[in-house]
Enzyme design. Structure first.
Site, mmCIF file in Angstrom:
data_model
loop_
_atom_site.group_PDB
_atom_site.id
_atom_site.type_symbol
_atom_site.label_atom_id
_atom_site.label_comp_id
_atom_site.label_asym_id
_atom_site.label_seq_id
_atom_site.Cartn_x
_atom_site.Cartn_y
_atom_site.Cartn_z
ATOM 1 N N GLY A 52 37.185 37.984 38.393
ATOM 2 C CA GLY A 52 35.781 38.017 37.953
ATOM 3 C C GLY A 52 35.607 38.889 36.727
ATOM 4 N N THR A 72 20.168 50.034 39.103
ATOM 5 C CA THR A 72 20.905 48.862 39.579
ATOM 6 C C THR A 72 20.391 47.628 38.846
ATOM 7 O OG1 THR A 72 21.765 47.727 41.527
ATOM 8 C CG2 THR A 72 19.470 48.474 41.674
ATOM 9 N N GLY A 93 32.222 39.981 35.658
ATOM 10 C CA GLY A 93 30.805 40.376 35.629
ATOM 11 C C GLY A 93 30.654 41.873 35.408
ATOM 12 N N GLY A 94 29.475 42.405 35.781
ATOM 13 C CA GLY A 94 29.168 43.817 35.554
ATOM 14 C C GLY A 94 30.144 44.756 36.261
ATOM 15 N N ALA A 95 30.432 44.480 37.532
ATOM 16 C CA ALA A 95 31.315 45.381 38.283
ATOM 17 C C ALA A 95 32.727 45.359 37.711
ATOM 18 C CB ALA A 95 31.325 44.972 39.756
ATOM 19 N N SER A 145 18.932 47.953 48.544
ATOM 20 C CA SER A 145 19.802 49.080 48.189
ATOM 21 C C SER A 145 20.036 50.030 49.369
ATOM 22 C CB SER A 145 19.198 49.866 47.028
ATOM 23 O OG SER A 145 19.993 51.020 46.793
ATOM 24 N N GLY A 152 34.640 47.768 49.952
ATOM 25 C CA GLY A 152 33.758 48.344 48.940
ATOM 26 C C GLY A 152 32.937 49.549 49.397
ATOM 27 N N LYS A 165 21.061 47.831 34.314
ATOM 28 C CA LYS A 165 22.184 48.730 34.003
ATOM 29 C C LYS A 165 22.535 48.772 32.511
ATOM 30 C CE LYS A 165 24.738 49.067 38.319
ATOM 31 N NZ LYS A 165 26.078 49.001 38.899
ATOM 32 N N SER A 185 21.421 52.962 48.739
ATOM 33 C CA SER A 185 21.467 54.301 48.133
ATOM 34 C C SER A 185 20.449 55.261 48.744
ATOM 35 C CB SER A 185 21.284 54.209 46.617
ATOM 36 O OG SER A 185 22.397 53.568 46.056
HETATM 37 P P1 NAP Z 1 28.012 39.677 38.504
HETATM 38 O O1 NAP Z 1 27.771 40.481 37.278
HETATM 39 O O2 NAP Z 1 27.089 38.574 38.873
HETATM 40 O O3 NAP Z 1 29.506 39.080 38.369
HETATM 41 C C1 NAP Z 1 30.065 38.220 39.330
HETATM 42 C C2 NAP Z 1 31.350 37.618 38.789
HETATM 43 O O4 NAP Z 1 31.910 36.791 39.817
HETATM 44 C C3 NAP Z 1 31.193 36.734 37.568
HETATM 45 O O5 NAP Z 1 32.315 36.912 36.747
HETATM 46 C C4 NAP Z 1 31.183 35.323 38.176
HETATM 47 O O6 NAP Z 1 31.640 34.326 37.273
HETATM 48 C C5 NAP Z 1 32.195 35.500 39.279
HETATM 49 N N1 NAP Z 1 32.060 34.482 40.313
HETATM 50 C C6 NAP Z 1 30.942 34.200 41.044
HETATM 51 N N2 NAP Z 1 31.207 33.186 41.892
HETATM 52 C C7 NAP Z 1 32.503 32.822 41.679
HETATM 53 C C8 NAP Z 1 33.348 31.826 42.243
HETATM 54 N N3 NAP Z 1 32.926 31.000 43.217
HETATM 55 N N4 NAP Z 1 34.623 31.738 41.793
HETATM 56 C C9 NAP Z 1 35.070 32.558 40.821
HETATM 57 N N5 NAP Z 1 34.305 33.516 40.228
HETATM 58 C C10 NAP Z 1 33.037 33.647 40.664
HETATM 59 O O7 NAP Z 1 28.080 40.620 39.788
HETATM 60 P P2 NAP Z 1 28.548 42.152 39.833
HETATM 61 O O8 NAP Z 1 27.391 43.044 39.614
HETATM 62 O O9 NAP Z 1 29.753 42.276 38.966
HETATM 63 O O10 NAP Z 1 28.934 42.316 41.384
HETATM 64 C C11 NAP Z 1 30.012 41.602 41.921
HETATM 65 C C12 NAP Z 1 30.278 42.022 43.364
HETATM 66 O O11 NAP Z 1 30.679 43.393 43.408
HETATM 67 C C13 NAP Z 1 29.076 41.895 44.296
HETATM 68 O O12 NAP Z 1 29.513 41.409 45.528
HETATM 69 C C14 NAP Z 1 28.585 43.323 44.431
HETATM 70 O O13 NAP Z 1 27.936 43.560 45.680
HETATM 71 C C15 NAP Z 1 29.903 44.093 44.369
HETATM 72 N N6 NAP Z 1 29.728 45.480 43.907
HETATM 73 C C16 NAP Z 1 30.082 46.476 44.761
HETATM 74 C C17 NAP Z 1 29.961 47.792 44.378
HETATM 75 C C18 NAP Z 1 30.356 48.885 45.319
HETATM 76 O O14 NAP Z 1 29.962 50.042 45.105
HETATM 77 N N7 NAP Z 1 31.145 48.599 46.342
HETATM 78 C C19 NAP Z 1 29.465 48.096 43.095
HETATM 79 C C20 NAP Z 1 29.126 47.046 42.228
HETATM 80 C C21 NAP Z 1 29.262 45.731 42.662
HETATM 81 P P3 NAP Z 1 30.604 33.231 36.647
HETATM 82 O O15 NAP Z 1 29.774 33.999 35.657
HETATM 83 O O16 NAP Z 1 31.500 32.239 36.052
HETATM 84 O O17 NAP Z 1 29.765 32.749 37.804
#
Ligand code: NAP
Length: 289
Positions: A132, A68, A134-136, A21, A253, A72, A23
């Protein structure tokens, strides 16, 4: 580094893992700049210890903390009040103490929106495409709605997960504007969007030469579009390089990371916070890594 005394107030972040992190770097830079008697610490908390950790924070007078992965969503039942942003996202990243117990919100929404607000657009006419689910992506969906987007598209590679994602917004104000699409529809979707947002980790270091878009699909992006990658290392990602070569406006980001942290610190301190100092601390830290 500020001097830690008997009077120093505690802030921090819980996660598993938490070592990566940034942060602590951002928040401690701001606290030192303000000359406040606070410190922000990383707390590694294993999922099975979440409840005990929060009870420990209650007992030891921790003022507030960030949350984190993987806590979350799991932290929500441990809060006495969940603010609307966290309720809609289904996850909290910022928690603070009140007399009635812990309150929680999600400042990722505010962090995500901040750099978009700086770009002049009639957001009611913009149809963002989010890669995507996921969480973000959840914070991004809420952020797009907050900007005023009337239609929000989400594309993902797994049909079943995509449908579950869509279902999870049922009975919320987001159900109507949200529509989901499969990955093979990307060429058409990318050509239609004015704001393309990558929330997948594809292209994140050390896999820096990957992009969620193939070269052919990237060619579909309009030069008038905004391309926003939530990834903050490398800068720029392959995805943003593709978008830049199309002439699109690009956002990485880092600003989201800074602004979500600034919004959290403002909640804890109840005073303006030095965003420039936080941005600089992050840039220096990323420059070193
Ligand atoms: P997460 O919950 O694991 O979600 C990731 C998503 O990406 C899922 O929908 C996953 O689908 C998809 N994915 C993974 N590999 C893929 C591929 N090869 N092709 C297509 N889809 C794919 O992760 P998250 O917490 O949302 O975080 C995602 C990204 O955002 C990370 O890189 C994180 O560092 C970044 N982030 C940045 C900030 C910021 O402040 N800048 C804040 C939060 C997150 P499947 O489930 O089908 O694998």
């Amino acid at each position: 580094m500020q001097l830690i005394r008997g009077t120093t107030q505690l802030l921090g972040i819980i996660g598993h893992p938490v070592e990566h992190s940034l942060s602590p770097v951002i928040q401690n830079a701001a606290l030192a700049h303000l000359g406040l008697d606070y410190v922000y610490l990383p707390f590694p908390v294993h999922p099975e210890n979440l409840e005990k950790a929060i009870a420990g924070f209650e007992a030891t007078g921790v003022v507030g903390f960030n949350v984190t992965l993987p806590h979350k969503a799991e932290v929500l039942p441990l809060l006495s009040q969940i603010w609307p942003a966290a309720q809609l996202v289904g996850a909290a990243n910022t928690v603070w103490r009140t007399e009635a117990g812990w309150n929680g919100t999600n400042t990722d929404v505010e962090g995500f929106i901040a750099p978009l607000k700086a770009i002049h657009r009639d957001w009611s006419q913009v149809v963002p495409l989010i890669l995507g689910y996921g969480g973000a992506a959840r914070a991004v969906v809420v952020g797009c709605a907050e900007l005023g987007c009337r239609e929000i598209r989400v594309a993902g590679r797994d049909r079943e997960k995509l449908e579950n994602f869509e279902q999870s917004w049922k009975n919320t104000p987001l159900a109507d504007p949200l529509s989901v699409y499969s990955w093979d529809e990307l060429p058409e979707l990318v050509s239609q969007t004015q704001c393309l947002i990558n929330t997948t980790p594809v292209g994140m270091a050390p896999h820096s030469n990957c992009s969620p878009l193939s070269a052919e699909v990237a060619e579909c992006l309009s030069p008038d579009a905004i391309a926003y990658d939530l990834i903050y290392t490398p800068r720029p990602t392959q995805f943003l390089q593709q978008a830049r070569s199309r002439g699109a406006t690009i956002i990485d980001g880092t600003e989201m990371l800074v602004q979500q942290g600034a919004a959290a610190l403002q909640i804890w301190l109840q005073q303006p916070v030095p965003v420039d100092v936080m941005r600089q601390a992050l840039k220096e830290s990323l420059g070193k890594s």
